[in-house]
Design a protein around this motif. Structure first.
Motif, PDB file in Angstrom:
ATOM      1  N   THR A 164      -4.943 -19.081   0.837  1.00 31.90           N
ATOM      2  CA  THR A 164      -5.247 -19.694   2.125  1.00 31.90           C
ATOM      3  C   THR A 164      -6.698 -20.159   2.172  1.00 31.90           C
ATOM      4  O   THR A 164      -7.215 -20.485   3.231  1.00 31.90           O
ATOM      5  CB  THR A 164      -4.957 -18.677   3.256  1.00 31.90           C
ATOM      6  N   ALA A 165      -7.358 -20.153   1.016  1.00 33.45           N
ATOM      7  CA  ALA A 165      -8.740 -20.650   0.883  1.00 33.45           C
ATOM      8  C   ALA A 165      -9.760 -19.729   1.527  1.00 33.45           C
ATOM      9  O   ALA A 165     -10.856 -20.163   1.894  1.00 33.45           O
ATOM     10  CB  ALA A 165      -8.866 -22.066   1.443  1.00 33.45           C
ATOM     11  N   PHE A 166      -9.391 -18.441   1.705  1.00 33.49           N
ATOM     12  CA  PHE A 166     -10.372 -17.451   2.117  1.00 33.49           C
ATOM     13  C   PHE A 166     -10.769 -16.612   0.903  1.00 33.49           C
ATOM     14  O   PHE A 166     -10.113 -16.642  -0.150  1.00 33.49           O
ATOM     15  CB  PHE A 166      -9.808 -16.539   3.219  1.00 33.49           C
ATOM     16  N   GLU A 167     -11.830 -15.834   1.068  1.00 31.49           N
ATOM     17  CA  GLU A 167     -12.324 -15.005  -0.033  1.00 31.49           C
ATOM     18  C   GLU A 167     -11.872 -13.564   0.163  1.00 31.49           C
ATOM     19  O   GLU A 167     -12.097 -12.973   1.231  1.00 31.49           O
ATOM     20  CB  GLU A 167     -13.851 -15.063  -0.097  1.00 31.49           C
ATOM     21  N   TYR A 168     -11.198 -13.033  -0.842  1.00 33.39           N
ATOM     22  CA  TYR A 168     -10.817 -11.620  -0.764  1.00 33.39           C
ATOM     23  C   TYR A 168     -12.042 -10.779  -1.128  1.00 33.39           C
ATOM     24  O   TYR A 168     -12.700 -11.030  -2.141  1.00 33.39           O
ATOM     25  CB  TYR A 168      -9.660 -11.306  -1.712  1.00 33.39           C
ATOM     26  N   PRO A 169     -12.388  -9.762  -0.317  1.00 36.19           N
ATOM     27  CA  PRO A 169     -13.628  -9.006  -0.549  1.00 36.19           C
ATOM     28  C   PRO A 169     -13.656  -8.358  -1.934  1.00 36.19           C
ATOM     29  O   PRO A 169     -12.686  -7.707  -2.342  1.00 36.19           O
ATOM     30  CB  PRO A 169     -13.608  -7.946   0.550  1.00 36.19           C
ATOM     31  N   ASN A 170     -14.761  -8.556  -2.619  1.00 37.01           N
ATOM     32  CA  ASN A 170     -14.963  -7.938  -3.931  1.00 37.01           C
ATOM     33  C   ASN A 170     -15.588  -6.561  -3.739  1.00 37.01           C
ATOM     34  O   ASN A 170     -16.627  -6.226  -4.323  1.00 37.01           O
ATOM     35  CB  ASN A 170     -15.851  -8.825  -4.803  1.00 37.01           C
ATOM     36  N   ARG A 171     -14.935  -5.760  -2.875  1.00 35.24           N
ATOM     37  CA  ARG A 171     -15.450  -4.441  -2.527  1.00 35.24           C
ATOM     38  C   ARG A 171     -14.284  -3.461  -2.441  1.00 35.24           C
ATOM     39  O   ARG A 171     -13.131  -3.823  -2.684  1.00 35.24           O
ATOM     40  CB  ARG A 171     -16.194  -4.510  -1.187  1.00 35.24           C
ATOM     41  N   ARG A 172     -14.592  -2.255  -2.089  1.00 36.96           N
ATOM     42  CA  ARG A 172     -13.540  -1.249  -1.919  1.00 36.96           C
ATOM     43  C   ARG A 172     -12.960  -1.409  -0.510  1.00 36.96           C
ATOM     44  O   ARG A 172     -13.675  -1.263   0.489  1.00 36.96           O
ATOM     45  CB  ARG A 172     -14.103   0.157  -2.103  1.00 36.96           C
ATOM     46  N   VAL A 173     -11.674  -1.675  -0.448  1.00 34.22           N
ATOM     47  CA  VAL A 173     -10.988  -1.918   0.826  1.00 34.22           C
ATOM     48  C   VAL A 173     -10.086  -0.723   1.138  1.00 34.22           C
ATOM     49  O   VAL A 173      -9.212  -0.372   0.344  1.00 34.22           O
ATOM     50  CB  VAL A 173     -10.153  -3.214   0.788  1.00 34.22           C
ATOM     51  N   THR A 174     -10.316  -0.105   2.301  1.00 35.06           N
ATOM     52  CA  THR A 174      -9.478   1.014   2.744  1.00 35.06           C
ATOM     53  C   THR A 174      -8.766   0.610   4.033  1.00 35.06           C
ATOM     54  O   THR A 174      -9.412   0.219   5.013  1.00 35.06           O
ATOM     55  CB  THR A 174     -10.313   2.278   3.002  1.00 35.06           C
ATOM     56  N   VAL A 175      -7.453   0.688   4.011  1.00 38.65           N
ATOM     57  CA  VAL A 175      -6.630   0.344   5.174  1.00 38.65           C
ATOM     58  C   VAL A 175      -5.957   1.613   5.676  1.00 38.65           C
ATOM     59  O   VAL A 175      -5.240   2.287   4.919  1.00 38.65           O
ATOM     60  CB  VAL A 175      -5.565  -0.720   4.824  1.00 38.65           C
ATOM     61  N   ASN A 176      -6.185   1.944   6.928  1.00 37.41           N
ATOM     62  CA  ASN A 176      -5.564   3.125   7.539  1.00 37.41           C
ATOM     63  C   ASN A 176      -4.598   2.682   8.630  1.00 37.41           C
ATOM     64  O   ASN A 176      -4.960   1.906   9.523  1.00 37.41           O
ATOM     65  CB  ASN A 176      -6.629   4.050   8.137  1.00 37.41           C
ATOM     66  N   LEU A 177      -3.367   3.157   8.547  1.00 40.14           N
ATOM     67  CA  LEU A 177      -2.339   2.860   9.544  1.00 40.14           C
ATOM     68  C   LEU A 177      -2.148   4.101  10.408  1.00 40.14           C
ATOM     69  O   LEU A 177      -1.623   5.117   9.955  1.00 40.14           O
ATOM     70  CB  LEU A 177      -1.019   2.471   8.863  1.00 40.14           C
ATOM     71  N   ALA A 178      -2.611   4.043  11.642  1.00 45.16           N
ATOM     72  CA  ALA A 178      -2.562   5.197  12.547  1.00 45.16           C
ATOM     73  C   ALA A 178      -1.512   4.957  13.644  1.00 45.16           C
ATOM     74  O   ALA A 178      -1.314   3.823  14.085  1.00 45.16           O
ATOM     75  CB  ALA A 178      -3.935   5.415  13.166  1.00 45.16           C
ATOM     76  N   PRO A 179      -0.818   6.021  14.070  1.00 42.41           N
ATOM     77  CA  PRO A 179      -0.999   7.430  13.722  1.00 42.41           C
ATOM     78  C   PRO A 179      -0.490   7.761  12.325  1.00 42.41           C
ATOM     79  O   PRO A 179       0.532   7.226  11.885  1.00 42.41           O
ATOM     80  CB  PRO A 179      -0.217   8.164  14.802  1.00 42.41           C
ATOM     81  N   ALA A 180      -1.174   8.678  11.663  1.00 35.89           N
ATOM     82  CA  ALA A 180      -0.883   8.963  10.264  1.00 35.89           C
ATOM     83  C   ALA A 180       0.466   9.636  10.068  1.00 35.89           C
ATOM     84  O   ALA A 180       1.072   9.514   8.996  1.00 35.89           O
ATOM     85  CB  ALA A 180      -1.997   9.841   9.673  1.00 35.89           C
ATOM     86  N   GLU A 181       0.944  10.376  11.076  1.00 38.43           N
ATOM     87  CA  GLU A 181       2.200  11.119  10.904  1.00 38.43           C
ATOM     88  C   GLU A 181       3.440  10.255  11.117  1.00 38.43           C
ATOM     89  O   GLU A 181       4.570  10.703  10.878  1.00 38.43           O
ATOM     90  CB  GLU A 181       2.245  12.312  11.854  1.00 38.43           C
ATOM     91  N   LEU A 182       3.259   9.001  11.561  1.00 41.03           N
ATOM     92  CA  LEU A 182       4.393   8.104  11.811  1.00 41.03           C
ATOM     93  C   LEU A 182       4.751   7.354  10.533  1.00 41.03           C
ATOM     94  O   LEU A 182       3.901   6.650   9.975  1.00 41.03           O
ATOM     95  CB  LEU A 182       4.037   7.118  12.911  1.00 41.03           C
ATOM     96  N   PRO A 183       5.978   7.467  10.043  1.00 41.82           N
ATOM     97  CA  PRO A 183       6.353   6.721   8.833  1.00 41.82           C
ATOM     98  C   PRO A 183       6.314   5.206   9.090  1.00 41.82           C
ATOM     99  O   PRO A 183       6.725   4.728  10.150  1.00 41.82           O
ATOM    100  CB  PRO A 183       7.788   7.189   8.549  1.00 41.82           C
ATOM    101  N   LYS A 184       5.785   4.461   8.117  1.00 41.93           N
ATOM    102  CA  LYS A 184       5.730   3.002   8.213  1.00 41.93           C
ATOM    103  C   LYS A 184       6.525   2.395   7.071  1.00 41.93           C
ATOM    104  O   LYS A 184       6.413   2.848   5.926  1.00 41.93           O
ATOM    105  CB  LYS A 184       4.291   2.474   8.149  1.00 41.93           C
ATOM    106  N   ASP A 185       7.310   1.385   7.357  1.00 38.03           N
ATOM    107  CA  ASP A 185       8.118   0.758   6.319  1.00 38.03           C
ATOM    108  C   ASP A 185       8.188  -0.735   6.536  1.00 38.03           C
ATOM    109  O   ASP A 185       7.899  -1.253   7.611  1.00 38.03           O
ATOM    110  CB  ASP A 185       9.537   1.359   6.266  1.00 38.03           C
TER     111      ASP A 185
END
Length: 500
Positions: free
Chosen positions: A56-77
């Protein structure tokens, strides 16, 4: 600040709880990790999102990327979080403004090209976003479902680039058309005018529709049992918007297509007799609704009832009383609504011709008894109406239609009038009357009460059967028009339609 927050919705039954997507960029070796109880499809989003951002012509960060999906106890699919994760990464890297993310929710699966793909089960999320008062952005491929949620701030997008342009103030996103613009109930479904003869069966079907009573039809093959059942949704009152959204939300979870022209028509489900118990009640590692939930606010038609497995039929007993089904798994528990109207059909014997004057029955009395015993007493006790559907003479099929051959629109008007009386009186259909409301709305004079008590005692009926006879009699009185109270002829007709 290298932290950004976006909002999305998970899929958990019909509740669609909110998920907060937190994205943080930090130093270290370039990597992407997703935490918060994701399944494999969600973990794979890191590769889909990275390639989609780059294409899409954007730059993906050349860094450490952490993604947190909260609440943590809820299953995500599933892939529904792709768009929210991608926007969070771009916002954390200051490539899109964070300010416009605060009051929006995002749903959509990303293709590697950056295009947005449809998400199954999106309707519950749209309903919950409307209740929360937030704007929600969804793929254009989900436009048909988005059109059903009136007064909701829904925007449609084709790609990640289009969403980013809108967030940056350089473009606009369109809203879906309203489904009420092209909703047309009369054009949906078969008509009662197609049924020739069977006046008693038509009468019982009208009673069942007016009071939301369960019905069993018994007759030889080819006498019109299925034909009658298929015309029941056409004489039922149209669903309210909330009822229609509930039913469509369940269909959305099953990835079934929704026709906006008939979205407020009662659902009609007719599973084959080889269906398993799981097919009826639902199940799976990620619980999905079964046939009884897909028939919520509508009709569940079971043809060849004794041919269903005894175990399968017994699973109907609880939802027939409670109106819901609870599916429990080790990791989660899901509750699906199941307020359906049961319509069943069966032959009188294994060969199908017991009592038929034109065919000889080849079954022995023991065979007939075993065949009918496949339906348990507790299940039969929960069915309010039972009617014989005999063979129609050929002369009835070729004769001109008479004054009693009403079409569905005429029958529907009578049904709606009777249903409105019940709703004004007790706020619910007669079949669902509580014992307290039943005693109030079906109070009998002493002579009628003594007559009914004697009849029920002689027939050996249960307390449940006694109350169900009263409910059916109340519906018959409502259909009669001027009748304000339940009279003896209403009780007699209700008893006539009862199998003890």
């Amino acid at each position: 600040m290298s932290l950004a927050v976006t909002l999305s919705r998970a899929q958990e039954g019909v509740t669609a709880p909110q998920v907060v997507v937190e994205v943080h960029l930090s130093g270290g070796l370039p990597s992407t990790s997703i935490v918060g109880l994701p399944d494999s499809a969600v973990r794979e989003a890191r590769d889909r999102v990275r390639v989609a951002i780059q294409n899409t012509a954007f730059e993906y960060p050349n860094r450490r990327v952490t993604v947190n999906l909260a609440p943590a106890e809820l299953p995500k699919d599933g892939g529904r979080f792709d768009l929210a994760i991608a926007l969070g990464i771009l916002a954390a890297g200051s490539q899109v403004p964070r300010e416009r993310l605060d009051d929006c929710e995002f749903l959509g699966e990303l293709a590697l090209s950056g295009e947005l793909r449809a998400v199954p089960g999106i309707l519950p999320a749209l309903i919950r976003a409307r209740r929360a008062g937030r704007r929600i952005v969804v793929p254009r491929a989900n436009a048909a479902e988005a059109a059903l949620v009136g007064e909701a701030d829904v925007l449609l997008a084709d790609s990640l680039a289009e969403v980013c342009a809108w967030l940056g103030g350089h473009g606009s996103l369109s809203a879906p058309a309203s489904a009420t613009d092209f909703y047309d109930l009369p054009t949906c479904g078969p008509d009662m005018r197609d049924v020739r003869g069977q006046y008693q069966a038509r009468r019982v079907l009208e009673i069942a529709a007016a009071g939301r009573h369960h019905l069993l039809m018994i007759g030889p093959p080819g006498t019109g049992k299925t034909m009658l059942a298929e015309r029941l949704p056409g004489i039922l009152p149209p669903m309210t918007e909330s009822e229609a959204l509930e039913s469509c939300a369940i269909r959305s979870l099953s990835s079934e297509a929704i026709d906006p022209a008939c979205w407020r028509r009662r659902p009609f489900r007719a599973p084959h007799h080889t269906a398993s118990g799981v097919a009826l009640v639902g199940g799976g590692s990620t619980p999905r609704p079964g046939e009884i939930s897909l028939a919520h606010n509508g009709v569940l038609f079971l043809d060849e009832l004794p041919e269903f497995s005894r175990h399968v039929l017994e699973v109907l007993r609880e939802p027939l009383e409670s109106g819901q089904i609870v599916i429990s798994r080790a990791a989660r528990q899901s509750t699906f609504p199941a307020e359906f109207q049961l319509i069943a059909a069966m032959n009188p014997c294994p060969c199908g011709y017991a009592g038929d004057p034109t065919h000889d029955c080849r079954c022995t009395p023991d065979q007939v008894q075993r065949y009918r015993a496949r339906i348990s007493g507790p299940l039969l006790d929960r069915i309010d109406l039972c009617v014989d559907v005999p063979r129609v003479p050929i002369t009835h099929l070729t004769a001109p239609r008479g004054p009693h051959d009403d079409d569905s629109a005429t029958v529907r008007r009578r049904v709606i009038n009777a249903r409105e009386k019940a709703l004004l009186r007790a706020g619910q259909p007669n079949a669902e009357l509580s014992v307290v409301n039943l005693e109030r709305d079906c109070a009998l004079p002493q002579a009628e009460r003594e007559w009914l008590e004697a009849a029920v005692e002689k027939l050996g009926a249960s307390a449940r059967a006694y109350h169900r006879v009263l409910r059916v009699a109340r519906t018959i009185a409502d259909l009669e028009g001027g009748a304000g109270c339940v009279e003896q002829h209403h009780l007699a007709e209700a008893l006539h339609y009862r199998r003890f």
